[in-house]
Design a protein around this motif. Structure first.
Motif, PDB file in Angstrom:
ATOM      1  N   ASP A   1       0.826  -1.208   0.000  1.00 23.09           N
ATOM      2  CA  ASP A   1       0.000   0.000   0.000  1.00 23.09           C
ATOM      3  C   ASP A   1       0.863   1.261   0.000  1.00 23.09           C
ATOM      4  O   ASP A   1       1.588   1.522   0.980  1.00 23.09           O
ATOM      5  CB  ASP A   1      -0.890  -0.039   1.262  1.00 23.09           C
ATOM      6  N   PRO A   2       0.808   2.068  -1.069  1.00 27.39           N
ATOM      7  CA  PRO A   2       1.678   3.248  -1.147  1.00 27.39           C
ATOM      8  C   PRO A   2       1.375   4.313  -0.094  1.00 27.39           C
ATOM      9  O   PRO A   2       2.179   5.227   0.104  1.00 27.39           O
ATOM     10  CB  PRO A   2       1.424   3.791  -2.566  1.00 27.39           C
ATOM     11  N   ASN A   3       0.244   4.193   0.578  1.00 31.26           N
ATOM     12  CA  ASN A   3      -0.071   5.175   1.635  1.00 31.26           C
ATOM     13  C   ASN A   3       0.257   4.679   3.029  1.00 31.26           C
ATOM     14  O   ASN A   3       0.069   5.399   4.014  1.00 31.26           O
ATOM     15  CB  ASN A   3      -1.560   5.530   1.580  1.00 31.26           C
ATOM     16  N   HIS A   4       0.715   3.461   3.133  1.00 35.88           N
ATOM     17  CA  HIS A   4       1.011   2.874   4.452  1.00 35.88           C
ATOM     18  C   HIS A   4       2.375   3.367   4.927  1.00 35.88           C
ATOM     19  O   HIS A   4       3.283   3.573   4.113  1.00 35.88           O
ATOM     20  CB  HIS A   4       1.008   1.345   4.306  1.00 35.88           C
ATOM     21  N   GLU A   5       2.526   3.516   6.228  1.00 36.04           N
ATOM     22  CA  GLU A   5       3.811   4.041   6.746  1.00 36.04           C
ATOM     23  C   GLU A   5       4.992   3.103   6.453  1.00 36.04           C
ATOM     24  O   GLU A   5       6.142   3.532   6.433  1.00 36.04           O
ATOM     25  CB  GLU A   5       3.713   4.307   8.259  1.00 36.04           C
TER      26      GLU A   5
ATOM     27  N   ARG B   1       8.569  -4.343  -0.446  1.00 36.51           N
ATOM     28  CA  ARG B   1       7.902  -3.368   0.430  1.00 36.51           C
ATOM     29  C   ARG B   1       7.335  -2.196  -0.358  1.00 36.51           C
ATOM     30  O   ARG B   1       6.934  -1.198   0.202  1.00 36.51           O
ATOM     31  CB  ARG B   1       8.872  -2.889   1.528  1.00 36.51           C
ATOM     32  N   GLY B   2       7.322  -2.309  -1.677  1.00 37.50           N
ATOM     33  CA  GLY B   2       6.804  -1.235  -2.512  1.00 37.50           C
ATOM     34  C   GLY B   2       6.933  -1.473  -4.012  1.00 37.50           C
ATOM     35  O   GLY B   2       6.003  -1.188  -4.765  1.00 37.50           O
ATOM     36  N   PRO B   3       8.083  -1.988  -4.466  1.00 35.54           N
ATOM     37  CA  PRO B   3       8.302  -2.115  -5.912  1.00 35.54           C
ATOM     38  C   PRO B   3       7.259  -2.928  -6.687  1.00 35.54           C
ATOM     39  O   PRO B   3       6.554  -3.758  -6.124  1.00 35.54           O
ATOM     40  CB  PRO B   3       9.679  -2.764  -5.987  1.00 35.54           C
ATOM     41  N   VAL B   4       7.252  -2.677  -7.985  1.00 35.50           N
ATOM     42  CA  VAL B   4       6.337  -3.339  -8.926  1.00 35.50           C
ATOM     43  C   VAL B   4       7.033  -4.569  -9.512  1.00 35.50           C
ATOM     44  O   VAL B   4       8.200  -4.491  -9.910  1.00 35.50           O
ATOM     45  CB  VAL B   4       6.020  -2.369 -10.097  1.00 35.50           C
ATOM     46  N   TRP B   5       6.319  -5.665  -9.606  1.00 31.49           N
ATOM     47  CA  TRP B   5       6.854  -6.914 -10.162  1.00 31.49           C
ATOM     48  C   TRP B   5       5.992  -7.311 -11.361  1.00 31.49           C
ATOM     49  O   TRP B   5       4.766  -7.440 -11.232  1.00 31.49           O
ATOM     50  CB  TRP B   5       6.830  -8.014  -9.104  1.00 31.49           C
ATOM     51  N   ALA B   6       6.647  -7.558 -12.492  1.00 32.75           N
ATOM     52  CA  ALA B   6       5.900  -7.812 -13.737  1.00 32.75           C
ATOM     53  C   ALA B   6       4.986  -9.033 -13.646  1.00 32.75           C
ATOM     54  O   ALA B   6       3.851  -9.009 -14.134  1.00 32.75           O
ATOM     55  CB  ALA B   6       6.883  -7.994 -14.899  1.00 32.75           C
TER      56      ALA B   6
END
Ligand code: 9YW
Length: 430
Positions: A348-352, A361-366
């Motif tokens: 979740d990009p809005n999570h702390e 913990r954030g990156p995009v995986w194809a």
């Protein structure tokens, strides 16, 4: 979409480069995820890579899944790493896993990974049922035993959700979901060891040392009980059910039922149908009204995680989600995508705890994007699915075939010339 069958010579531009990455990572019947970073066969990588090969070499695609399933343990588990050759550049290697007696030759790790293989094999079979019937028929009993192992070993109480005993089993190593369950694990006996990944990749893009201590404590736990599944289910300090693994298994059962029905393997179809009923019902335990979606459940504490992850969207890949929920999920996903430049972030990009470049913990995986988009299309969300497909290819065009991508800047992270990124571009995104 470039899913039609072509010869290697017909592939041009990005597609040709993707094929060349697969061929460059081919070690003769199996493909390494990335030559330097991951020099062995990984379970779900292999399955997903078979889709890329299927675009230009169907025989090679079948070999990939055959070599993967050839490493199946006697108890049915298909391991997460198969150490076909001796190679010192990866840690932890066969000595740390201590499976030589169980796995025989070659040695393997002691855990599994998300069972996407049945879904892939179903697609390979569908390309030409008559041509591939015999090959598929030999693999179905192996898939059946593996899926049964999940229920026996990872859900012995019949709750209807399968647990993972190690973050690596989920394939999403350092997801924030694991932070709290891992915090209860004693790492004092782990000792010193030399991580190899941070020799190759910038340490800010990898799990932290403290995470690795916990990973190694769990490897030691498994090794000390000789990977005894009863002992693990009763005593493993890390025992969580997460939506990615459970969704992929449910999808795999559906696809196994389709294949078994098509090929007249009625016993397998019946067993998979019974397992699927249990898993479909159990999945509801992962729904959190507080978070507004499917989240990880710590089975030792009966506690939901506090954030949605890219695995949450895989509920739509697993099977039909009731319309009200599917609409809510699509709306939340659309909101996520409005918060970043490229989707889908792994957390979740809005999570702390969101971290745009640190691995899971954030990156995009194809390949996660492909699964999410597949589920969205099956729920009528074609525009959203197409946005994700275009994002995936834009990331590859910007930053090449990296392991994963920063959702904020599009920068590539982790390994280079990465097999499953190449496969997804070739099979789906380009
Ligand atoms: C590791 C190979 C594997 C993937 C996993 C990913 C990573 C290996 O690489 O794990 O040593 O951390 O998290 O999903 O299968 O690509």
């Amino acid at each position: 979409m470039s899913q039609m069958r072509l010869s290697l010579d017909q592939l041009t531009g990005t597609n040709r480069r993707a094929a060349d990455i697969l061929l460059g990572n081919d070690r003769g019947g199996y493909t390494v995820p990335s030559a330097k970073l991951y020099p062995f066969q990984w379970n779900w990588d292999s399955a997903l890579v078979a889709l890329g090969f299927s675009v230009f070499d169907s025989d090679r695609a079948w070999q990939e899944v055959e070599s993967l399933l050839s490493a199946q343990w006697d108890n049915g588990m298909v391991p997460h790493i198969i150490f076909w050759k001796e190679e010192k550049s990866y840690f932890p290697g066969p000595e740390q896993w201590g499976t030589t007696d169980i796995a025989k030759t070659p040695p393997t790790s002691g855990i599994t990974q998300p069972p996407v293989a049945a879904t892939v094999i179903e697609r390979l079979l569908a390309e030409d049922i008559d041509a591939h019937r015999d090959r598929a028929a030999k693999l179905l009993p192996k898939l059946d035993r593996w899926h049964q192992w999940f229920l026996d070993a990872r859900d012995p109480d019949g709750r209807g959700v399968v647990a993972i005993m190690h973050p690596w089993e989920s394939g999403r190593d350092n997801l924030p979901d694991w932070d709290r369950p891992l915090s209860f694990i004693d790492t004092t006996g782990v000792g010193t060891y030399h991580r190899r990944d941070t020799d190759i990749v910038n340490k800010d893009e990898r799990p932290k040392n403290d995470d690795y201590d916990h990973y190694m404590a769990l490897v030691r736990f498994g090794r000390d009980c000789n990977w005894n599944t009863d002992h693990i289910a009763r005593n493993c300090p890390f025992w969580v059910a997460e939506p990615g693994m459970n969704a992929i298994l449910r999808r795999a059962e559906r696809d196994l039922i389709n294949m078994a029905t098509l090929l007249g393997q009625d016993d397998i179809a019946a067993r998979a149908t019974a397992r699927l009923a249990r898993l479909d019902a159990g999945f509801e335990q992962l729904w959190s009204e507080t978070v507004g979606g499917y989240v990880t459940l710590d089975l030792r504490r009966d506690e939901h995680a506090t954030g949605l992850t890219s695995g949450s969207w895989l509920a739509m890949f697993a099977g039909p989600v009731e319309p009200a929920r599917a609409t809510k999920m699509a709306a939340t996903l659309t909101y996520w995508l409005s918060q970043v430049k490229h989707g889908v972030p792994s957390f979740d990009p809005n999570h702390e705890l969101f971290d745009s470049i640190r691995y899971w913990r954030g990156p995009v995986w194809a390949m996660i994007n492909w699964m999410i988009a597949t589920g969205l299309i099956e729920h009528g969300e074609t525009d959203l699915a197409d946005r994700i497909r275009r994002d995936t290819q834009a990331l590859i065009d910007q930053s090449d075939f990296r392991e994963y991508f920063c959702p904020v800047t599009g920068r590539g992270g982790g390994g280079t010339d990465f097999s499953w990124t190449a496969s997804m571009s070739l099979y789906w995104a380009a």
